[in-house]
Design an enzyme around this catalytic site. Structure first.
Site, short mmCIF file in Angstrom:
data_model
loop_
_atom_site.label_atom_id
_atom_site.label_comp_id
_atom_site.label_asym_id
_atom_site.label_seq_id
_atom_site.Cartn_x
_atom_site.Cartn_y
_atom_site.Cartn_z
N LYS A 146 66.62 -38.96 29.52
CA LYS A 146 66.52 -39.37 30.92
C LYS A 146 65.86 -40.74 30.96
CE LYS A 146 64.69 -38.01 35.41
NZ LYS A 146 63.92 -37.01 36.16
N LYS A 188 71.12 -38.53 31.52
CA LYS A 188 70.96 -38.90 32.93
C LYS A 188 70.36 -40.29 33.05
CE LYS A 188 68.42 -37.48 36.94
NZ LYS A 188 67.41 -36.68 37.52
#
Ligand code: PBG
Length: 324
Positions: A198, A250
């Site tokens: 992330k 992400k």
């Protein structure tokens, strides 16, 4: 003789015959927001078409997703009151835990309920963990003290009925800590979808609107530097060692290289999150008549699937599923 690849592009039926990738409704996960104390659903200004929900509208939108063939929703909570440690996150009467319980009661095991396991919606400073002052007087997000709260939060989510918990705070050791806590509490069947790679991304901007985040500053001491690739492979390897059942990359579109490498590397399901800013860009340009919104929506998500995602979290999920 020249080689003529265009022969396979002439007719819709031929194109469908040779299509290498296709989307299914079951590939898609719908993120949803449940807010405390609102009488009507509230549209998020920077994410037109996406709402903060009360329990009734939450159930209604979840039904729409299920009817369109979706099998998983991802729930975020928007509490009315926040504090320094985010204690609303593990309070069984906290908004997220109540939302989970409402969905589990309504849908049983027909719809997988995933919960965001992170403190940022519940802390008054907006960070994903608790703060501590280091020996030199600097305020830092404390890794190990935060893990204890993630453990409490994950167990509370499991008790409320979550099928999947999804640690998104990028603390070191969060997957192992949560796995241990769940197992000790008897929740061996609750799965973990780890936000493994992330990035500290500008594309999360509209989300902070969506959850009324009070963050000032940034998350660069715990989320990854967009410059780095190998670091993602390390994060993914660690999360799998720690017991992640799914790993996630992400945001999606600016990190398709990472997604592709992760998909080729691991044997667990790989998810990708098309985040709020990716949604907002397509939606805004579409509303201005600058792009064909539906076509861009389908192409962006197909591209994420082609890069290797097994599951795609997207605010377009129900819209897309209805078109398939
Ligand atoms: C943290 C979390 C964030 C998102 C999902 N989980 C925000 C952040 O890290 O700042 C972003 C999702 C999106 O932008 O759509 N709990």
């Amino acid at each position: 003789m020249i080689r003529r690849p265009r022969r396979l592009r002439n007719y819709q039926a031929m194109r469908e015959l040779v299509a290498e990738t296709s989307l299914r409704p079951t590939d898609l996960i719908l993120p949803m927001f449940v807010a405390e104390g609102i009488t009507r659903p509230r549209e998020i200004p920077s994410m037109p078409g996406v709402y903060q929900h009360n329990f009734d509208s939450l159930k209604r939108v979840a039904y729409e997703a299920l009817d369109a063939g979706i099998r998983c929703v991802d729930l975020f909570g928007v509490p009315r009151v926040k504090d320094a440690i985010g204690s609303g996150a593990w309070d069984e009467k906290g908004i997220l835990n109540r939302g989970i319980a409402v969905l589990r009661e309504e849908f049983g095991n027909d719809l997988m309920v995933m919960a965001d396991t992170c403190l940022d919606e519940f802390t008054d400073h907006g960070h994903c963990g608790v703060l501590e002052t280091d020996n030199f007087g600097t305020s830092v997000v404390a890794n190990d003290a935060t893990l204890k709260h993630y453990q409490q939060m994950a167990v509370a989510q499991a008790q409320a009925g979550a099928h999947i918990v999804s640690p998104s705070g990028m603390m070191d050791g969060q997957v192992l800590a949560i796995r241990n806590a769940l197992d000790t509490a008897g929740f061996t069947e609750v799965a973990i979808m780890a936000y493994s790679a992330k990035y500290a991304s500008a594309f999360f901007g509209p989300f902070r609107d969506a959850v009324g985040s009070s963050l000032t500053g940034d998350r660069r001491t715990y989320q990854q530097d967009p410059a780095n690739f190998k670091e993602s492979l390390l994060e993914v390897d660690l999360d799998i060692e720690e017991g992640a059942d799914f790993v996630m990359v992400k945001p999606a579109m600016p990190y398709l290289d990472v997604l592709s490498a992760v998909a080729q590397r691991v044997t667990v399901p790989v998810a990708a999150y098309q985040v709020s800013g990716e949604y907002a860009m397509i939606e805004a340009a579409g509303r201005n008549g600058w792009i064909d919104r539906d076509a861009a929506m389908m192409e962006s998500v197909l591209g994420i699937k082609r890069a290797g995602a097994d599951q795609i979290l997207t605010y377009f999920a129900t819209d897309i599923a209805r078109k398939l």
